[in-house]
Structure formats: C-alpha cells, structure tokens
Design an enzyme around this catalytic site. Structure first.
Site, PDB file in Angstrom:
ATOM      1  N   SER A   1       5.895  12.234   4.017  1.00  0.00           N
ATOM      2  CA  SER A   1       7.256  12.795   4.037  1.00  0.00           C
ATOM      3  C   SER A   1       7.197  14.313   4.160  1.00  0.00           C
ATOM      4  CB  SER A   1       8.003  12.449   2.748  1.00  0.00           C
ATOM      5  OG  SER A   1       8.221  11.083   2.651  1.00  0.00           O
TER       6      SER A   1
ATOM      7  N   GLU B   1       7.474   9.867  -9.361  1.00  0.00           N
ATOM      8  CA  GLU B   1       8.257   9.667  -8.144  1.00  0.00           C
ATOM      9  C   GLU B   1       9.244   8.503  -8.295  1.00  0.00           C
ATOM     10  OE1 GLU B   1       5.751   8.506  -4.900  1.00  0.00           O
ATOM     11  OE2 GLU B   1       7.300   8.828  -3.380  1.00  0.00           O
TER      12      GLU B   1
HETATM   13  C1  LIG Z   1      11.012   6.853   3.074  1.00  0.00           C
HETATM   14  C2  LIG Z   1       9.512   6.724   2.851  1.00  0.00           C
HETATM   15  C3  LIG Z   1       8.797   7.830   2.437  1.00  0.00           C
HETATM   16  C4  LIG Z   1       7.399   7.744   2.265  1.00  0.00           C
HETATM   17  N1  LIG Z   1       6.715   8.879   1.931  1.00  0.00           N
HETATM   18  C5  LIG Z   1       5.371   8.816   1.767  1.00  0.00           C
HETATM   19  C6  LIG Z   1       4.628  10.010   1.465  1.00  0.00           C
HETATM   20  O1  LIG Z   1       5.190  11.114   1.385  1.00  0.00           O
HETATM   21  N2  LIG Z   1       3.300   9.906   1.295  1.00  0.00           N
HETATM   22  C7  LIG Z   1       2.640   8.718   1.392  1.00  0.00           C
HETATM   23  O2  LIG Z   1       1.432   8.696   1.172  1.00  0.00           O
HETATM   24  N3  LIG Z   1       3.309   7.564   1.716  1.00  0.00           N
HETATM   25  C8  LIG Z   1       4.661   7.594   1.913  1.00  0.00           C
HETATM   26  N4  LIG Z   1       5.349   6.457   2.248  1.00  0.00           N
HETATM   27  C9  LIG Z   1       4.609   5.202   2.470  1.00  0.00           C
HETATM   28  C10 LIG Z   1       4.842   4.164   1.373  1.00  0.00           C
HETATM   29  O3  LIG Z   1       4.174   4.521   0.184  1.00  0.00           O
HETATM   30  C11 LIG Z   1       4.344   2.807   1.920  1.00  0.00           C
HETATM   31  O4  LIG Z   1       5.157   2.499   3.035  1.00  0.00           O
HETATM   32  C12 LIG Z   1       4.449   1.716   0.894  1.00  0.00           C
HETATM   33  O5  LIG Z   1       3.510   1.903  -0.144  1.00  0.00           O
HETATM   34  C13 LIG Z   1       4.217   0.311   1.530  1.00  0.00           C
HETATM   35  O6  LIG Z   1       3.036   0.305   2.280  1.00  0.00           O
HETATM   36  P1  LIG Z   1       3.040  -0.220   3.799  1.00  0.00           P
HETATM   37  O7  LIG Z   1       4.156   0.415   4.531  1.00  0.00           O
HETATM   38  O8  LIG Z   1       1.657  -0.059   4.317  1.00  0.00           O
HETATM   39  O9  LIG Z   1       3.395  -1.776   3.701  1.00  0.00           O
HETATM   40  P2  LIG Z   1       2.378  -2.983   3.311  1.00  0.00           P
HETATM   41  O10 LIG Z   1       1.537  -2.565   2.157  1.00  0.00           O
HETATM   42  O11 LIG Z   1       1.704  -3.389   4.591  1.00  0.00           O
HETATM   43  O12 LIG Z   1       3.387  -4.080   2.862  1.00  0.00           O
HETATM   44  C14 LIG Z   1       4.109  -4.916   3.773  1.00  0.00           C
HETATM   45  C15 LIG Z   1       4.899  -5.936   2.968  1.00  0.00           C
HETATM   46  O13 LIG Z   1       4.011  -6.775   2.208  1.00  0.00           O
HETATM   47  C16 LIG Z   1       4.373  -6.774   0.822  1.00  0.00           C
HETATM   48  N5  LIG Z   1       3.162  -6.831  -0.027  1.00  0.00           N
HETATM   49  C17 LIG Z   1       2.009  -6.126   0.174  1.00  0.00           C
HETATM   50  N6  LIG Z   1       1.126  -6.405  -0.817  1.00  0.00           N
HETATM   51  C18 LIG Z   1       1.756  -7.279  -1.676  1.00  0.00           C
HETATM   52  C19 LIG Z   1       1.369  -7.924  -2.894  1.00  0.00           C
HETATM   53  N7  LIG Z   1       0.184  -7.721  -3.452  1.00  0.00           N
HETATM   54  N8  LIG Z   1       2.280  -8.732  -3.494  1.00  0.00           N
HETATM   55  C20 LIG Z   1       3.510  -8.957  -2.946  1.00  0.00           C
HETATM   56  N9  LIG Z   1       3.921  -8.380  -1.778  1.00  0.00           N
HETATM   57  C21 LIG Z   1       3.063  -7.546  -1.158  1.00  0.00           C
HETATM   58  C22 LIG Z   1       5.096  -5.446   0.629  1.00  0.00           C
HETATM   59  O14 LIG Z   1       5.974  -5.500  -0.476  1.00  0.00           O
HETATM   60  C23 LIG Z   1       5.841  -5.282   1.944  1.00  0.00           C
HETATM   61  O15 LIG Z   1       7.041  -6.013   1.900  1.00  0.00           O
HETATM   62  C24 LIG Z   1       6.728   6.508   2.464  1.00  0.00           C
HETATM   63  C25 LIG Z   1       7.461   5.375   2.877  1.00  0.00           C
HETATM   64  C26 LIG Z   1       8.841   5.483   3.089  1.00  0.00           C
HETATM   65  C27 LIG Z   1       9.596   4.266   3.554  1.00  0.00           C
END
Ligand SMILES: Cc1cc2nc3c(=O)[nH]c(=O)nc-3n(C[C@H](O)[C@H](O)[C@H](O)COP(=O)(O)OP(=O)(O)OC[C@H]3O[C@@H](n4cnc5c(N)ncnc54)[C@H](O)[C@@H]3O)c2cc1C
Length: 377
Positions: A156, A239
């Site tokens: 972000s 956060e």
């Molecule tokens: C508005 C916004 C701001 C952000 N800002 C930052 C930032 O500044 N810095 C940073 O480092 N990151 C940032 N992120 C990233 C954010 O931390 C990740 O998107 C988030 O942790 C989910 O990871 P992913 O997108 O890889 O999804 P995935 O981990 O691939 O997950 C996909 C889906 O699978 C589900 N899932 C995964 N594992 C499990 C489990 N063990 N049990 C049940 N369900 C599961 C998840 O809930 C999700 O629905 C941001 C994201 C957004 C949307």
C-alpha cells in the site's frame, strides 16, 4: 468502566475541537488518489505541527506522551469534524518504537510521525499472503551489509514511500516462521524497483517492489535476527485494531449520511432498506462497544494481541453491511456523491482481505483464543 470523559479528557477534547474548527479544510477530499495523497499528507503534517499526532508516543521521539484515551478522542473528533482521512500507515511506527535501537528510534520515528518521511509495509509476496511464513525474499549477511533479493506485492502506498519495513528470510534452514528477520529498507537504495499496480478506478494505491542485490547497512535490521515473525505479528495486531485505525467515526458518518438520504428522498423506504439500515446500525453499535472494551484493555497498558482479529471481523461486517445498503440505494440517481459511494463500496470489498483475510482472522480466533486444533495446512 466509566464511559464519560475525565475532567482532563474533557479539557483535551475541548482544545482539540476548537483546533479542528479552525483547521479542518473546507474543500472536499479529492476523489483521485494522485491528488488525494498530497491533500491527506498536508493535513496530517499540519495536524502534527499542531501537536495532535502520535499522542501516545513518547515525547523524545516526537510524540505527546499521552495515552490511548486521547488517541480514541482524537479519532472520534476527527470523524465528527469530517476531517481529511489520515494516512493509514501510523501503525508502522509501533515496531520501531518497540524493537528499534535508540539510534533507529531517533533517526526514523520523528519524520515518520510527522509524515515527512513515508513508510510502507513489505510483507506479502506473490506466493505468500495468508501463508506469510512462505515468504521467499532472502537477506544474506555480507561483511557490514545485508544483501536483499526478492519480490513484494500489494504494498500500500509504495509509490509514495521513502522506507519499507520489509520481511526477509535470513535462515533458510530454520522452521518456516523462525528464519525471518525485519529490515528498514530505503526505497532509494540501488537495486530497488517500485512498480505501481493500477486499480480498476485508475488509482495507483499499491506497488510491487523488486529487490535485486540491494545492499543495506548491517544496522538496518530491526530487532534481532529472526525476530521478524514476532515483529510482523505485532504490526498486524495494530493494523487490525478498530481503535488504532479510527474507522469507527468514518462508519458513523456513512450510516448517518445513508439514513439522511433514506429519510429525505421522495419515495417511502421499503422494508428491506429499513431492515438493512437497522442491521448496519446494530453492527456499528456492537463495534462501538467492543472498541470501548479494547480501550479499557489498552488503558491498562496491554498491547493488542490476537483478539484484534475480533476488531477486524467486526469492522469488516459493519463496512460491508453499510456498503451493501449503499449499493442498493445507488440505483436512485438522487443519491448525493454517487460516484464516491461507488468507490467506497468497491473499497469495502477489500476489508475482508487486507491485514489478513476474514477466514484467517477466524482461524486465529479458533486456534489462539479458543484453543481449537490447528486447521490443516
Ligand atoms: C487493500 C489492501 C491493502 C494491502 N496492503 C498491503 C501492504 O501494505 N503490505 C503487504 O505486505 N500486503 C498488503 N496487502 C496484502 C494482504 O495482506 C493479502 O492480500 C492478504 O494477506 C491475503 O493474501 P493473498 O491475497 O495472497 O490471498 P491468499 O492467501 O492466496 O488467499 C486466497 C483465499 O484463500 C483463503 N485462505 C488462504 N489460506 C487459508 C486458510 N488457511 N484457511 C482458510 N482460508 C484460507 C483466503 O481467506 C482467501 O479467501 C493488502 C491487501 C489489500 C486488499
């Protein structure tokens, strides 16, 4: 718990309200991020110079030496005064305060708190989001430097940032989350490429960070080697907290704007609309009560822990209820600020992802607060 202001808190609130009356800009927040960012930053710098930022940080690093109650009053009154949104990065000062050396606190905290230097959070990677311990960015010690290689994503405000609090693997042989360290990475360092991610609405709110043989001084590690996981958990607990992020007054404002619109439009509201309004109001009240409880824990000196996942789930529920209602009303062309509401609706979808998805928050509550068995990997 006594919910009324103490005499000192009432005086603090009075001084703050008087300041906000004089200093909240009359012009509306620009819709486009490229214009909104400097607007938000300028207001935050002004707020800092007025003595209203970093209230609960110690004075020697640029704070005001006050407590969580004053932080909560600030967040409440900013919402009531319809002040510009604060830069959503304040929580990144907490790990510097807790784990930084004296030199790191002196060097980095005052400009961070003053918004003179902008920080971002480099945790997520293309293959490491929910499963953060799968991160692959490497940091290798070479003489008096750390050499970093890797790829971060969803950072972000990365395009506006000067520094990144970045997680990297320092011990590839250790159990996954044990071999991670946290680093202070200047984004101006040779080998760092910041590539914006353009959102559907055209805003460049996120960036990808590419690190190719980036050399940073050895002292840019935060905490001890392999403290990275502990630091990351502290950061996300701050956060996720509704008290810290100050979303409550924003949601209160959204609810009253929607209620006002339903009241004043020409056609009588249908049962579904009234029900949706009532449900959003009830969810907001639950969040408000929960914030008061969190505040009383904070006032006794406890830092946020895994229970901040409750805050995150409640905040998401309120925001998504309000936004679902707004979407159903948006078909009415008389809705004031229709485009802005639509943007808010879209952003509301992100609530169940950022800071750890809703499913992950439920896993944390199940495993860490209720002691249920771990979910299968
Ligand atoms: C508005 C916004 C701001 C952000 N800002 C930052 C930032 O500044 N810095 C940073 O480092 N990151 C940032 N992120 C990233 C954010 O931390 C990740 O998107 C988030 O942790 C989910 O990871 P992913 O997108 O890889 O999804 P995935 O981990 O691939 O997950 C996909 C889906 O699978 C589900 N899932 C995964 N594992 C499990 C489990 N063990 N049990 C049940 N369900 C599961 C998840 O809930 C999700 O629905 C941001 C994201 C957004 C949307």
């Amino acid at each position: 718990m006594d919910l009324r202001d103490s005499p000192e808190e009432a005086r603090f609130r009075g001084r703050l309200c008087a300041w906000l009356k004089e200093n909240v800009p009359a012009d509306p927040e620009p819709a486009v991020l490229a214009e909104r960012w400097p607007y938000m930053r300028a207001f935050q710098q002004h707020l800092y110079r007025g003595g209203w930022v970093a209230l609960s940080y110690p004075e020697e690093v640029g704070g005001q030496g006050l407590g969580p109650m004053e932080e909560a009053i600030l967040s409440e009154e900013l919402g009531r005064a319809n002040a510009p949104t604060l830069l959503p990065l304040g929580h990144l000062g907490r790990p510097l305060l807790r784990y930084g050396t004296g030199e790191q606190r002196r060097r980095y905290l005052p400009p961070l708190l003053a918004s003179d230097e902008i920080w971002c959070q480099g945790f997520s990677e293309p293959q490491a989001g929910s499963d953060l311990a799968a991160l692959r960015t490497r940091a290798v010690r070479e003489d008096d430097a750390w050499v970093l290689n890797g790829h971060k994503t969803w950072t972000s405000y990365g395009v506006f940032a000067d520094f990144c609090l970045l997680l990297a693997r320092t011990d590839p042989d250790a159990v996954r989350h044990r071999g991670i360290s946290a680093f202070i990475v200047p984004l101006s360092a040779p080998g760092v490429t910041v590539r914006p991610i353009v959102l559907a609405n055209g805003d460049e709110e996120f960036a990808e960070l590419f690190l190719d043989d980036v050399r940073i001084p050895a002292e840019n590690i935060l905490g001890r080697p392999e403290d990275g996981w502990r630091i990351a958990m502290d950061v996300v607990n701050y956060e996720r907290g509704a008290v810290e992020t100050g979303y409550l007054p924003k949601f209160e404002r959204y609810l009253s704007e929607l209620a006002e619109f339903v009241k004043t439009r020409t056609s009588a509201p249908d049962r579904a609309t009234l029900r949706a309004l009532g449900e959003a109001a009830a969810a907001l009240e639950v969040l408000r009560m929960h914030c008061l409880r969190t505040l009383s824990d904070r006032a006794s000196g406890a830092p946020p822990g895994p229970e901040s996942s409750i805050d995150k789930l409640l905040m998401t529920a309120v925001e998504q209820k309000l936004m679902a209602l707004s979407l159903s009303l948006l078909t009415d062309t008389a809705v004031p600020g229709r485009a802005e509401w639509f943007d808010r609706y879209l952003y509301g979808r992100a609530g169940s992802i950022y800071g750890g998805s809703a499913q992950i928050q439920r896993n944390i509550l199940a495993e860490r607060l209720l002691g249920l068995p771990r979910s299968p990997a």
